[in-house]
Design an enzyme around this catalytic site. Structure first.
Site: not given
Lengths: 449, 449
Positions: B356, B251, B306
């Site tokens: 998310h 990420d 997200e």
């Protein structure tokens, strides 16, 4: 450019200024039925009491939310030295848009970005005053290598690098001196939106068409999208007034879905519009690309920009060939710095910028950007216009001046963003004297905020 | 579904709740260096004192801006009858997102959309309580023809029409009863983000990997993007701990430009990540598509969601094949109604939703959506996970429960969004008792808001 200002920012203040335009139907369109044209107005003061004025345009309710965002951002600006800000303005801009906790609330879009725009615009007004130049001339006089220090290339380097930007600016500078002279002499062509708001009667439209033709305007925009039959009548009426030698544009303010936009606009093709503005959601790059493809055979261009959220979305509009006319707004994306990058991308992709100016203070600001585009980037006025609506200009100390359908360029300093003191006194919401009167009437009885 | 609630909304209240997570480095990543995990917490009360609780996740500063937006929106909700709201919830949702003056401040993005999400989520919690069901079961029990009345298809009909949505839901319903039983028995697989925050030391990462493996987790995510050399060390460390039979995700929280993302992630390919999450700006659909194309040969999927602003941007991610894993957030876009449409588009384009949940209350909410996806839309858990971070769950009256690395489905009513009264008392900002203590210390001496 030499930066040497021994000053700091003393304060950042924000004001909620609203004009009761919903009472007259001015500004009404397919999506915005009753706007009260408003601004979040920002004044930045230096320690020696110089002032920069900035603003972001809003439609009434919620202007206080943008003020609140400015209040949250101002710790990044107050007490900063002007040298730190202007020596690497691109980096300072990124600080405003990327603060670790506030970034979540955007990122780089909506309320937070409107607030950044108001602050950044105030810093440009201040800069113009520090240098004794209008913003357009300040920009025009900068070396290409300096201009790129104003920009944040983050998320755009796949399409435009710093080096390419310098090359575009160098090429754009050839013949600059002559264009500055020419601009000061002849100004820059405007088109009018004032004739075709959706709330207007036929009689009012006819009266306004006549009025604006007498003023020398040769391009007219009309709002469409609520009722096809009525749109056809209105287009016919407008074309009857202005004839087919003048230019005619359509604006549907995002009312359509993608396929519906194509069908609807094709039904208006015989009125030969130059463009269809905001056919659908400003977030829908691929949708605009589909519409643009479908309308190209009819010589109808797609125009959009006043609600395109930031440079990253603009980048994709260019990449996807999703519009012909880039209508960047001076206070929707993060102020002058981010807009300069959009102009440079437009140059690279050979698209025309016709900036959005239907709103308070937008004419005042975008004229500078479009003048700079002419002197230093595209080098051309061909096929380009600056929007003009004759509203609220009298509230400004130094308003945009349009004569013979042209914006007049002059050399007074700053960004033309200072409101008259009596405007603030009257229209500050809700304590200004005009609002105190209005809120006691039935006209605003149902208003919530 | 029969709607017959003789009740009205009495009040909408909003609270600024912040947890001082920046003190521990929890939640830190390449872009967000010091978040204070926070929520704008909304309580909707009916005239007979039933309550719905909703929230939107924030990172500390600026939570008050979202509160201000809720204050501006609440005139659309207060005094409304519940029948009017729930009988045509899609239309009511559009009222919230399309109010003529407030729409300018988005549209449908940023602060305004976060505020809409908090309100809409509270209405869903209330609805669950009215029906005595958890939101996932409430949704599961609805007829396809009713589900589509919850949705606003505006700007999406070029990709998904109401009729197609009904067909997808009808198909998705086959075998529903069995899947409900199975879900209640076995729950839904979680992955953990808790092991790899950027601010953590090697020792802490090792300790946490061991801890979560013992709990039964088989999928682990790590934050990357500040320093390639250090990323390689951290990936190696993580793979050494978890081996290559478990799943590993990366990420980068939007730190990269497009081409840089491709180069960087290819250098980590030997660690065989399942996905690279948020490689670049969440607004850059075409950029994600380019990255996804470049990483496909290495079997690395792109994940994002997200911070994807709304259904229109999601639509284009699907159209452009710009990601494999759709990480919709329960409070970034406009609450449950809009999210359902994203799930339906994911089904149509055969993409996996892995929602998310790294934030306060997000686990509590997304579990319902993912359970519904399993019972009624995709019908499959294959290749899907719900994110899990073990933070702030103890602040909830009825928190999400994860056992043996699985979210547990149960039948208690509502949306699991009620905070404990003592949480509000302690962490309301700035007057809560914990904040009154903290603000007197040096720890928050430099905090501006």
């Amino acid at each position: 450019m030499k930066i040497n200002y021994e000053k700091t920012v003393k304060s950042v203040e924000a004001f909620d200024i609203r004009f009761p335009t919903s009472l007259s139907g001015d500004g009404s369109d397919a999506i915005h039925s009753d706007p009260d044209y408003s601004v979040c107005y920002v004044i930045i003061r230096t320690n020696d009491d110089l002032k920069g004025h900035g603003m972001t345009f809003t439609l009434g309710k919620g202007t206080n939310i943008v003020l609140n965002a400015v209040e949250n951002l101002k710790f990044l600006v107050e007490n900063q030295s002007l040298n730190e800000i202007y020596k690497n303005f691109g980096l300072f801009w990124r600080k405003l848009t990327s603060e670790s906790q506030l970034r979540w609330l955007g990122p780089e879009k909506g309320v937070m970005h409107l607030a950044v725009a108001a602050i950044v615009n105030a810093l440009w007004d201040l800069w113009g005053k520090l240098e004794g130049k209008p913003v357009w001339k300040l920009l025009t006089d900068m070396e290409p290598e300096f201009v790129v220090t104003l920009l944040d290339f983050r998320y755009c380097t796949d399409v435009l690098t710093k080096d390419e930007a310098i090359q575009l600016l160098k090429k754009g500078s050839e013949g600059k001196t002559q264009r500055v002279e020419e601009l000061l002499e002849t100004g820059y062509r405007a088109y009018t939106t004032a004739t075709g708001w959706l709330g207007y009667s036929d009689e009012k439209m006819i009266e306004l068409c006549q009025k604006y033709m007498k003023k020398g305007f040769d391009a007219f925009k009309i709002k469409i999208g609520q009722d096809l039959k009525r749109d056809i009548e209105r287009c016919k009426l407008m074309r009857n007034q202005i004839g087919y030698d003048r230019t005619f544009m359509l604006d549907s303010n995002q009312i359509f879905d993608v396929d519906q936009a194509i069908d609807w606009v094709i039904k208006l093709k015989d009125f030969k519009p130059l463009w269809i503005e905001e056919p659908t959601s400003p977030d829908d790059i691929l949708g605009h690309a589909k519409i643009a493809d479908a309308l190209r055979p009819f010589n109808i261009g797609v125009a959009s920009g006043e609600m395109i959220a930031n440079r990253v979305v603009f980048k994709q509009f260019f990449q996807a060939n999703a519009f012909e006319f880039c209508q960047v707004d001076s206070a929707r994306i993060g102020g002058v710095n981010e807009i300069l990058l959009v102009y440079l991308m437009a140059k690279k992709f050979n698209k025309k910028v016709c900036p959005h100016a239907g709103g308070v203070g937008l004419s005042e600001m975008v004229q500078h950007l479009q003048f700079w585009d002419y002197t230093s980037v595209s080098g051309s006025k061909e096929g380009r216009y600056i929007e003009f609506v004759d509203q609220q200009h009298d509230q400004f100390v130094n308003p945009a001046i349009v004569q013979n359908a042209c914006y007049i360029a002059n050399l007074s300093s700053g960004y033309n963003t200072e409101l008259k003191a009596e405007c603030v006194e009257k229209f500050q919401y809700p304590m200004g004297s005009e609002w105190q009167k209005l809120l006691k009437t039935n006209l605003y009885a149902n208003s919530s905020m």
